[in-house]
Design a protein around this motif. Structure first.
Motif, mmCIF file in Angstrom:
data_model
loop_
_atom_site.group_PDB
_atom_site.id
_atom_site.type_symbol
_atom_site.label_atom_id
_atom_site.label_comp_id
_atom_site.label_asym_id
_atom_site.label_seq_id
_atom_site.Cartn_x
_atom_site.Cartn_y
_atom_site.Cartn_z
ATOM 1 N N GLY A 196 53.694 -27.536 87.848
ATOM 2 C CA GLY A 196 52.893 -26.782 86.800
ATOM 3 C C GLY A 196 53.201 -27.608 85.283
ATOM 4 N N LEU A 197 53.112 -29.048 85.322
ATOM 5 C CA LEU A 197 53.158 -29.672 84.114
ATOM 6 C C LEU A 197 51.998 -29.151 83.115
ATOM 7 C CD1 LEU A 197 54.752 -31.722 82.454
ATOM 8 C CD2 LEU A 197 52.857 -33.305 83.119
ATOM 9 N N GLY A 198 52.236 -28.584 81.778
ATOM 10 C CA GLY A 198 51.341 -28.190 81.102
ATOM 11 C C GLY A 198 51.196 -26.892 80.787
ATOM 12 N N LYS A 199 51.702 -25.991 81.853
ATOM 13 C CA LYS A 199 51.630 -24.533 81.679
ATOM 14 C C LYS A 199 53.257 -23.904 81.545
ATOM 15 C CE LYS A 199 51.874 -23.511 86.775
ATOM 16 N NZ LYS A 199 51.075 -22.785 87.888
ATOM 17 N N ILE A 200 53.371 -22.615 81.053
ATOM 18 C CA ILE A 200 54.682 -22.074 80.989
ATOM 19 C C ILE A 200 55.007 -21.655 82.389
ATOM 20 C CG2 ILE A 200 56.310 -20.646 79.563
ATOM 21 C CD1 ILE A 200 54.304 -22.754 78.065
ATOM 22 N N ARG A 201 56.070 -22.234 82.864
ATOM 23 C CA ARG A 201 56.307 -21.904 84.362
ATOM 24 C C ARG A 201 57.510 -20.573 84.211
ATOM 25 N NH1 ARG A 201 59.082 -27.691 85.382
ATOM 26 N NH2 ARG A 201 59.569 -27.481 83.362
ATOM 27 N N PRO A 202 57.336 -20.017 85.377
ATOM 28 C CA PRO A 202 58.098 -18.762 85.558
ATOM 29 C C PRO A 202 59.558 -18.915 85.093
ATOM 30 C CG PRO A 202 56.804 -18.892 87.530
ATOM 31 C CD PRO A 202 56.594 -20.229 86.565
ATOM 32 N N SER A 203 60.248 -19.853 85.428
ATOM 33 C CA SER A 203 61.596 -20.222 84.953
ATOM 34 C C SER A 203 61.656 -20.419 83.522
ATOM 35 C CB SER A 203 62.246 -21.824 85.655
ATOM 36 O OG SER A 203 61.418 -22.665 85.226
ATOM 37 N N ALA A 204 60.803 -20.881 82.864
ATOM 38 C CA ALA A 204 61.026 -21.127 81.356
ATOM 39 C C ALA A 204 60.647 -19.722 80.837
ATOM 40 C CB ALA A 204 59.626 -22.134 80.717
ATOM 41 N N LYS A 205 59.805 -18.892 81.322
ATOM 42 C CA LYS A 205 59.603 -17.429 80.748
ATOM 43 C C LYS A 205 60.645 -16.685 81.060
ATOM 44 C CE LYS A 205 54.573 -17.592 81.865
ATOM 45 N NZ LYS A 205 53.619 -16.923 82.844
ATOM 46 N N ALA A 206 61.531 -17.207 82.103
ATOM 47 C CA ALA A 206 62.633 -16.123 82.371
ATOM 48 C C ALA A 206 63.711 -16.467 81.369
ATOM 49 C CB ALA A 206 63.256 -16.448 83.937
ATOM 50 N N ILE A 207 63.943 -17.804 81.030
ATOM 51 C CA ILE A 207 64.787 -18.174 80.084
ATOM 52 C C ILE A 207 64.538 -17.369 78.719
ATOM 53 C CG2 ILE A 207 65.748 -20.076 78.723
ATOM 54 C CD1 ILE A 207 65.261 -21.855 81.323
ATOM 55 N N ILE A 208 63.409 -17.510 78.229
ATOM 56 C CA ILE A 208 62.689 -16.792 77.094
ATOM 57 C C ILE A 208 63.361 -15.508 77.167
ATOM 58 C CG2 ILE A 208 61.009 -16.453 75.495
ATOM 59 C CD1 ILE A 208 59.605 -19.118 76.725
ATOM 60 N N GLN A 209 62.944 -14.599 78.178
ATOM 61 C CA GLN A 209 63.133 -13.142 77.900
ATOM 62 C C GLN A 209 64.697 -12.839 78.375
ATOM 63 O OE1 GLN A 209 61.021 -12.019 81.522
ATOM 64 N NE2 GLN A 209 59.023 -12.002 80.550
ATOM 65 N N PHE A 210 65.317 -13.671 78.852
ATOM 66 C CA PHE A 210 66.968 -13.509 78.901
ATOM 67 C C PHE A 210 67.649 -13.762 77.541
ATOM 68 C CE2 PHE A 210 71.323 -14.892 80.260
ATOM 69 C CZ PHE A 210 71.880 -13.518 80.756
ATOM 70 N N CYS A 211 67.048 -14.787 76.894
ATOM 71 C CA CYS A 211 67.507 -15.052 75.654
ATOM 72 C C CYS A 211 67.083 -14.158 74.493
ATOM 73 C CB CYS A 211 66.929 -16.642 75.164
ATOM 74 S SG CYS A 211 67.816 -18.049 75.646
ATOM 75 N N SER A 212 66.171 -13.463 74.606
ATOM 76 C CA SER A 212 65.576 -12.244 73.798
ATOM 77 C C SER A 212 66.337 -11.080 74.083
ATOM 78 C CB SER A 212 64.170 -12.046 74.200
ATOM 79 O OG SER A 212 63.752 -10.990 73.322
ATOM 80 N N LYS A 213 66.754 -11.057 75.233
ATOM 81 C CA LYS A 213 67.776 -9.822 75.447
ATOM 82 C C LYS A 213 69.248 -10.034 74.842
ATOM 83 C CE LYS A 213 70.590 -7.886 79.269
ATOM 84 N NZ LYS A 213 70.782 -6.611 78.505
#
Length: 462
Positions: free
Chosen positions: A432-449
């Motif tokens: 998935g180079l070039g798109k936001i992968r589920p792992s990156a999205k999970a990190i962002i959401q957890f950091c937000s929490k």
């Protein structure tokens, strides 16, 4: 702890409309009502650990926007540009919290004349930047000796140095175990505690630490190969007990410095290694004494674990295992964000990409060894074992653990076995180079929490 945030677009008030003596934030009456703000009361605006005070001015602008003059953006230590943030209001202090500001900590050469290179996570940092811009927030990268002073943010494809606000949450991607044990690093960690800044991905776990944590709870016993800290006595004991054994440095990574010893009959053994200092001669047979003499210097220089070898299914006669990425989500629950099959390179016995391994879809790999039905069942078992392992590791670890890479092998009967747990998994093996992968999205959401929970805790203390 559940929470609700409002996405808000921050735009700049043209300089011709205001002056530096004016400290006003513009918003629509609808947004004011939605956020339950008092227009007659001074408003605190907080981004990262930086707070300024402003008056509220009602303006006919879009409901999801607020407008700020340049000098207020500068006072918040942000680059002069438009932003998307997630907004929360703390009524007691009449504070509008915008963010999250996420700082990624790593080690790299700092020279403001040269654009930095973040080594194996460079592209991943760009991916996180894109994801956080989409989700709402501000992202930058820093080394711990820059903390509270400066960092690098991405602008027009280049990492630009700037003085930036201290972050709401820090994601630890330091490459060096040695650095994490340094005095300067420990002083940095103390500063974080003083500022009550959540620190996600606390530190490297050694192979032995991870093994000991997994062993605490009995439900995982039957999925763990027998593992001990290697000694001369245990080397001989394991070699006579199991057909194949592995020796791994407890602080190793990327398949480096691993030794495989396999019995070939009549007290003769082959030695295979990913150590550059030792040459693989798979046609040569050795006695245990001869093998031990070869590996003895290694055991004197660093600590190794010795592990029971399991006969795993292979992919076209090549070593195969499965890397499962697990992350905590915004509800603090472990989820699987990625699973890949890793296929070793020809003549290699480790599947790591750093050693020439390749990846493929797990179901496709399993189907080369078993039926469609069994492949689906085994993949479900792999994910179940990974999630249970992640839960146990985090439950028995200090600090905040929200990301783990878990390596699992599958034996001839379709049973999954836990090979290894990685506290800072590679970011290079997912599709998935070039798109936001589920792992990156999970990190962002957890950091937000984490950022939200920390802000709420600070508000309650005030």
């Amino acid at each position: 702890m559940s929470y609700s945030l409002t996405p808000i677009r921050v735009k700049l008030i043209p300089k011709t409309w205001t002056n530096e003596a004016t400290w006003q934030i513009q918003m629509s009456n609808k947004l004011l009502t939605h956020l339950q703000l008092n227009k007659n009361r001074k408003l605190n605006i907080k981004i990262g650990q930086k707070t300024i005070t402003s008056e509220i001015q009602i303006a006919e602008i879009a409901i999801n926007e607020i407008h700020l003059p340049d000098h207020m953006i500068k006072a918040l230590m942000l680059p002069i540009q438009c932003y998307t943030f997630q907004a929360n209001v703390f009524s007691k202090s009449h504070t509008l919290k915008l963010g999250p500001v996420i700082g990624l900590l790593t080690d790299f050469k700092t020279n403001q004349m040269v654009e930095p290179y973040f080594r194996t996570i460079h592209l991943f940092c760009e991916e996180l930047h894109r994801g956080i811009c989409e989700y709402g927030g501000f992202f930058y990268v820093f080394s711990f000796d820059q903390f509270s002073d400066s960092g690098y943010y991405l602008e027009d494809g280049k990492w630009v140095p700037a003085n930036l606000p201290m972050p709401d949450v820090i994601y630890n991607r330091i490459h060096s175990r040695k650095l994490e044990n340094s005095t300067l690093y420990k002083e940095f960690r103390q500063k974080l505690d003083e500022h009550m800044i959540p620190f996600f991905n606390d530190r490297f776990l050694s192979k032995w630490e991870a093994h000991e944590k997994v062993k605490i709870e009995s439900q995982l016993y039957s999925y763990i190969p027998e593992t001990k800290i290697c000694s001369k006595e245990l080397f001989y004991d394991f070699a006579q007990k199991y057909e194949t054994i592995f020796l791994k440095p407890i602080h190793g990574s990327q398949g480096r410095n691993i030794i495989k010893v396999k019995e070939e009959g009549h007290q003769h053994y082959t030695l295979q290694t990913s150590l550059p200092a030792l040459t693989n001669h798979l046609t040569e047979k050795y006695s245990l004494d001869e093998i031990y003499q070869q590996i003895k210097p290694l055991l004197h220089h660093q600590i190794y674990i010795i592990q029971q070898g399991i006969t795993f299914i292979k992919h076209q006669s090549r070593t195969m295992d499965f890397r499962v990425l697990c992350h905590k989500d915004q509800n603090n629950q472990w989820i699987v964000t990625s699973t890949v099959a890793r296929i070793a390179a020809e003549k290699e016995f480790v599947s790591n990409l750093a050693k020439g391994g390749t990846i493929t879809r797990p179901l496709n790999a399993l189907r080369t060894c078993m039926s469609d039905k069994q492949s689906i069942e085994v993949l479900a078992l792999i994910k179940e074992l990974a999630l249970e392992t992640a839960e146990v590791i985090s439950r028995h670890s200090e600090g905040i653990t929200g990301e783990l890479g878990i390596d699992i092998g599958v034996d001839q009967e379709g049973k999954p076995w836990l090979i290894e747990v990685n506290s800072k998994p590679s970011k290079n093996f997912e599709d998935g180079l070039g798109k936001i992968r589920p792992s990156a999205k999970a990190i962002i959401q957890f950091c937000s929490k984490l950022a939200h929970d920390s802000a709420l805790e600070k508000e309650e203390l005030n």
